[in-house]
Motif scaffolding. Sequence first.
Motif, mmCIF file in Angstrom:
data_model
loop_
_atom_site.group_PDB
_atom_site.id
_atom_site.type_symbol
_atom_site.label_atom_id
_atom_site.label_comp_id
_atom_site.label_asym_id
_atom_site.label_seq_id
_atom_site.Cartn_x
_atom_site.Cartn_y
_atom_site.Cartn_z
ATOM 1 N N VAL A 79 0.827 -1.210 0.000
ATOM 2 C CA VAL A 79 0.000 0.000 0.000
ATOM 3 C C VAL A 79 0.856 1.253 0.000
ATOM 4 N N ASP A 80 2.123 1.097 0.393
ATOM 5 C CA ASP A 80 3.091 2.199 0.355
ATOM 6 C C ASP A 80 4.473 1.556 0.360
ATOM 7 N N LYS A 81 5.502 2.349 0.138
ATOM 8 C CA LYS A 81 6.848 1.807 0.058
ATOM 9 C C LYS A 81 7.201 1.069 1.347
ATOM 10 N N GLY A 82 7.353 -0.270 1.239
ATOM 11 C CA GLY A 82 7.720 -1.080 2.391
ATOM 12 C C GLY A 82 6.595 -1.390 3.347
#
Length: 300
Positions: A79-82
């Motif tokens: 859903v987001d970086k990492g």
Amino acid sequence: MNLFNTLVQPMVYQPAWQGHLKLSLVTCPVALYKAVEPARRGTSFNLINPETGNRINMKPKDPELGEVNRSDLVKGYEVDKGLYVTVTEEEIRNLRLESNGAIQIERFVAEAEIDRLYWDAPYYLTPDDDLAHEPYQVIREAMREGGQVALARVVMSGRERQFALEVRGKGIVAHAIRTHREVRPAGEFFDRLPDGEADPKMVAIAKQILRQHEGPFDPTAFVDRYQEAVRALIAEKQKTHGLTRSRKTAPNEAQITDLMAALKASLGGSSPPAPRRATKSRAAASGAPKKPGAEKKAAS
């Protein structure tokens, strides 16, 4: 035999889906067959250890822990970086739709109403047994005379798909239709282009160039030169260097002989002989002389 001789031999195609085609109360058993073979599957490679000829299986690794068991892993949506939302296989299975085994025609629309961006993979829709020919023809001719495309829904592999059915000759082609979420808005790409009209003189010259290159569409004229070159390379290397055989899967002479002996022993009710070492093949390979009568004993 050359590896690519199989390309010209008759193919036996497996259906991608089997069920019924339904138009109101008219129904018939049908099957869907993929109409195209994606180019990315034309030539694929496996990683081979040149010392053994064995195929290498890639094992999952964690950057911190190293090698891990695939059975211990879960699916994650980024859903987001990492940052991931994880789900289990059971949660995914619970979302799968139950199939009623039917391609249900819902409505008819003009073909021009469907934006070409929505057209996806084509399938050949065919009758699935002899009794299906008559109702299949009835549905096909009703569609042909109506001059429209049929929109239908079907559940395949737990997912609902929408198809556009069009008559083609004696058959029906079913095109998978992309969902609205799959098609990116054209405005996000074209609205940024500058306004203004092109130079009329340049347009006139461009139109002359277009007329010089007019001609009919010939699908055989387009060839994926990369794929053709890869196939030619493989065929040439097979011819000049032969094949690399995996040590893991290559049967030796002793295994084949012992299997035949075991089969014969099974017929006679006796115990098969003890496994033999492949000493004969080693002797032949080393150039050692054969014992007298060896050929006669082997033949018997």
